[in-house]
Design a protein around this motif. Structure first.
Motif, PDB file in Angstrom:
ATOM      1  N   GLY A  57       0.802  -1.225   0.000  1.00 39.70           N
ATOM      2  CA  GLY A  57       0.000   0.000   0.000  1.00 39.70           C
ATOM      3  C   GLY A  57       0.831   1.270   0.000  1.00 39.70           C
ATOM      4  O   GLY A  57       0.288   2.377   0.091  1.00 39.70           O
TER       5      GLY A  57
ATOM      6  N   LYS B 153       3.845   1.845  -4.611  1.00 38.53           N
ATOM      7  CA  LYS B 153       4.815   1.381  -5.619  1.00 38.53           C
ATOM      8  C   LYS B 153       4.148   1.138  -6.978  1.00 38.53           C
ATOM      9  O   LYS B 153       4.601   1.641  -7.999  1.00 38.53           O
ATOM     10  CB  LYS B 153       5.505   0.080  -5.143  1.00 38.53           C
ATOM     11  CG  LYS B 153       6.227   0.216  -3.816  1.00 38.53           C
ATOM     12  CD  LYS B 153       6.890  -1.081  -3.406  1.00 38.53           C
ATOM     13  CE  LYS B 153       5.920  -2.221  -3.142  1.00 38.53           C
ATOM     14  NZ  LYS B 153       5.006  -2.000  -2.018  1.00 38.53           N
ATOM     15  N   THR B 154       3.071   0.337  -6.966  1.00 36.47           N
ATOM     16  CA  THR B 154       2.392   0.035  -8.225  1.00 36.47           C
ATOM     17  C   THR B 154       1.864   1.318  -8.862  1.00 36.47           C
ATOM     18  O   THR B 154       1.978   1.516 -10.077  1.00 36.47           O
ATOM     19  CB  THR B 154       1.247  -0.975  -7.975  1.00 36.47           C
ATOM     20  OG1 THR B 154       1.834  -2.177  -7.488  1.00 36.47           O
ATOM     21  CG2 THR B 154       0.451  -1.264  -9.227  1.00 36.47           C
ATOM     22  N   THR B 155       1.315   2.201  -8.041  1.00 38.16           N
ATOM     23  CA  THR B 155       0.793   3.472  -8.555  1.00 38.16           C
ATOM     24  C   THR B 155       1.900   4.249  -9.253  1.00 38.16           C
ATOM     25  O   THR B 155       1.720   4.753 -10.369  1.00 38.16           O
ATOM     26  CB  THR B 155       0.198   4.303  -7.393  1.00 38.16           C
ATOM     27  OG1 THR B 155      -0.737   3.481  -6.692  1.00 38.16           O
ATOM     28  CG2 THR B 155      -0.470   5.557  -7.875  1.00 38.16           C
TER      29      THR B 155
HETATM   30  N1  LIG Z   1      -7.602   2.104  -8.479  1.00 36.05           N
HETATM   31  C1  LIG Z   1      -7.555   2.418  -7.186  1.00 36.05           C
HETATM   32  N2  LIG Z   1      -8.626   2.905  -6.538  1.00 36.05           N
HETATM   33  C2  LIG Z   1      -8.575   3.250  -5.242  1.00 36.05           C
HETATM   34  N3  LIG Z   1      -7.467   3.136  -4.482  1.00 36.05           N
HETATM   35  C3  LIG Z   1      -6.373   2.650  -5.057  1.00 36.05           C
HETATM   36  C4  LIG Z   1      -6.338   2.250  -6.441  1.00 36.05           C
HETATM   37  N4  LIG Z   1      -5.102   1.816  -6.732  1.00 36.05           N
HETATM   38  C5  LIG Z   1      -4.383   1.927  -5.593  1.00 36.05           C
HETATM   39  N5  LIG Z   1      -5.131   2.426  -4.591  1.00 36.05           N
HETATM   40  C6  LIG Z   1      -4.682   2.731  -3.226  1.00 36.05           C
HETATM   41  O1  LIG Z   1      -3.471   3.446  -3.305  1.00 36.05           O
HETATM   42  C7  LIG Z   1      -2.557   3.050  -2.283  1.00 36.05           C
HETATM   43  C8  LIG Z   1      -1.268   2.587  -2.933  1.00 36.05           C
HETATM   44  O2  LIG Z   1      -1.500   1.351  -3.629  1.00 36.05           O
HETATM   45  P1  LIG Z   1      -0.410   0.621  -4.494  1.00 36.05           P
HETATM   46  O3  LIG Z   1      -1.084  -0.503  -5.190  1.00 36.05           O
HETATM   47  O4  LIG Z   1       0.305   1.619  -5.316  1.00 36.05           O
HETATM   48  O5  LIG Z   1       0.578   0.065  -3.353  1.00 36.05           O
HETATM   49  P2  LIG Z   1       1.838  -0.907  -3.466  1.00 36.05           P
HETATM   50  O6  LIG Z   1       2.990  -0.194  -2.813  1.00 36.05           O
HETATM   51  O7  LIG Z   1       2.004  -1.359  -4.856  1.00 36.05           O
HETATM   52  O8  LIG Z   1       1.408  -2.125  -2.520  1.00 36.05           O
HETATM   53  P3  LIG Z   1       1.717  -3.711  -2.657  1.00 36.05           P
HETATM   54  O9  LIG Z   1       3.102  -3.898  -2.069  1.00 36.05           O
HETATM   55  O10 LIG Z   1       0.688  -4.329  -1.773  1.00 36.05           O
HETATM   56  O11 LIG Z   1       1.608  -4.105  -4.083  1.00 36.05           O
HETATM   57  C9  LIG Z   1      -3.289   1.973  -1.483  1.00 36.05           C
HETATM   58  O12 LIG Z   1      -3.864   2.584  -0.362  1.00 36.05           O
HETATM   59  C10 LIG Z   1      -4.353   1.465  -2.442  1.00 36.05           C
HETATM   60  O13 LIG Z   1      -5.476   0.992  -1.755  1.00 36.05           O
END
Ligand SMILES: Nc1ncnc2c1ncn2[C@@H]1O[C@H](COP(=O)(O)OP(=O)(O)OP(=O)(O)O)[C@@H](O)[C@H]1O
Ligand SMILES: [Mg+2]
Length: 306
Positions: free
Chosen positions: A41, A44-46
Motif C-alpha cells: 500500500g 509502488k504500483t501506482t
Molecule cells: N484504483 C484504485 N482505486 C482506489 N485506491 C487505489 C487504487 N489503486 C491503488 N489504490 C490505493 O493506493 C494506495 C497505494 O496502492 P499501491 O497498489 O500503489 O501500493 P503498493 O505499494 O504497490 O502495494 P503492494 O506492495 O501491496 O503491491 C493503497 O492505499 C491502495 O489501496
C-alpha cells in the motif's frame, strides 16, 4: 548515446480520498538496475503505472527520455516495457499466439513479428513448447512469457512490478540474470518484496512509504547508515564467561547477548586485533564480524523512522 531517463517531479496521485502518492520525485539518468521497495500500500504500483503512462497523475510530472508522459502518447509507451503485478493473460491463446498478438500491438509488421517472437523466446529461454495454451502455464512459465512479451519492441526502459515474486530460486536466478543483462544498456526499474534480490542487484534503491519517498541511496550506503558499528562474536561455549571477560576490557562497550551471539561495540576499530588476541588465549570462537542487521530489520527500521 541514447537519451535514456526517467524523471519524476512532485508526483501526486489521488484515488478518491486515498492519497496514494504525495509528491514523489526521482531521477534515473543512466542504464542499470533500480529497486523500489516499501510496505504493502506504499504506492509502488501506482508510481510504476504513472511512469508507464497507464495512470494519469493528479499533480506533478513524469518525463521519460525527456518527454512528458501522457496516457495517450503511444510514442512513450513504445520506449517502455511494463510488466504488471497482476496481469491478465489471454487464457485461451497459445504462448506463441499471445506473443504474436502483443507484437502486433506494438506495431510490428508480420515479418518483424515472426523474427522478434523467435528472438525473444530464445533470449528469455522459454523452455516449454510455445504451442502450450496460456491457461495451463505454471506461475513461472507465465512470468517468463510476460517477460518475453515486454521485450518484443526492444524498449529502452523496463518497469517490472513484483516480477520476482512467486518464483522458485532457480527461476528467480534466471530472471535476475536476464534483468542484469538487459540493464547493461537499459534502465530496469523494479519493485520487489524480496529484499535480498533488491540489495544484491540494484545500484540504487528507492524506498516508498505511505506515498512518500523516504530513502534513496546505494544499497551499501543504506546498510552503513543503518548498521550501528557494532560487532558480534560467537564463542564455541562459555557464552556468559566470554561476556564477563569482555566486560573487563575498558575499550569494549554496549555488550549484550542475542541468542548464541555476543554483540558489542569497540571504542576504536584498532582495538580489534588486541581483542582477538586476548579472547583466543582463553576461548575458542566459531565466528566474529561486523554486526550487520538483517535486511528485514533494516526495512522495518527505515519505515518506522519515517
Ligand atoms: N484504483 C484504485 N482505486 C482506489 N485506491 C487505489 C487504487 N489503486 C491503488 N489504490 C490505493 O493506493 C494506495 C497505494 O496502492 P499501491 O497498489 O500503489 O501500493 P503498493 O505499494 O504497490 O502495494 P503492494 O506492495 O501491496 O503491491 C493503497 O492505499 C491502495 O489501496
Ligand atoms: Mg503493488
Amino acid at each position: 548515446m541514447k537519451n535514456h531517463g526517467i524523471e519524476i517531479k512532485n508526483l501526486q496521485k489521488d484515488f478518491q480520498d486515498v492519497q496514494a502518492l504525495k509528491g514523489v520525485s526521482l531521477k534515473i539518468d543512466k542504464p542499470g538496475l533500480y529497486g523500489l521497495i516499501g510496505p504493502n500500500g506504499a504506492g509502488k504500483t501506482t508510481l510504476l503505472k504513472c511512469v508507464s503512462s497507464l495512470l494519469v497523475p493528479s499533480a506533478g510530472e513524469v518525463f521519460v527520455n525527456n518527454q512528458v508522459v501522457h496516457t495517450k502518447d503511444f510514442s512513450i509507451r513504445s520506449r517502455i516495457g511494463f510488466l504488471p503485478e497482476d496481469s491478465g493473460l489471454y487464457e485461451k491463446l497459445t504462448a506463441k499466439d499471445f506473443l504474436h498478438i502483443m507484437a502486433g500491438m506494438y506495431g510490428l509488421s508480420k515479418e518483424e513479428r515472426k523474427m522478434r517472437v523467435k528472438e525473444v523466446v530464445e533470449y528469455v529461454g522459454i523452455n516449454y513448447s510455445p504451442s502450450k495454451v496460456v491457461k495451463y502455464l505454471s506461475t513461472g512459465q507465465r512470468r517468463l512469457l510476460l517477460f518475453a512479451s515486454i521485450l518484443l519492441h526492444d524498449p529502452d526502459i523496463l518497469i517490472l512490478d513484483e516480477s520476482l515474486s512467486g518464483l522458485d530460486p532457480i527461476n528467480r536466478e534466471h530472471l535476475t540474470g536476464l534483468m542484469r543483462k538487459l540493464a547493461e544498456d537499459k534502465i530496469v526499474l523494479f519493485s520487489s518484496h524480496i529484499l535480498a534480490d533488491i540489495w544484491r542487484l540494484c545500484e540504487r534503491i528507492f524506498v516508498l512509504n505511505n506515498g512518500e519517498m523516504i530513502v534513496e541511496d546505494q544499497p551499501e550506503n543504506i546498510l552503513a547508515q543503518m548498521s550501528d558499528d557494532s560487532f558480534f562474536l560467537i564463542p564455541k561455549n562459555n557464552l556468559d564467561q566470554v561476556k564477563a571477560f569482555l566486560e573487563t576490557l575498558s575499550y569494549v562497550t554496549n555488550i549484550r547477548i542475542q541468542h548464541d551471539k555476543i554483540i558489542f561495540k569497540l571504542q576504536n576499530k584498532s582495538n580489534i586485533s588486541n581483542l582477538m588476541k586476548s579472547i583466543l588465549e582463553e576461548y575458542e570462537l566459531i565466528s566474529f564480524g561486523p554486526n550487520i542487521p538483517d535486511l528485514d530489520q533494516i526495512f522495518t527500521r527505515m519505515v518506522n523512522a519515517s
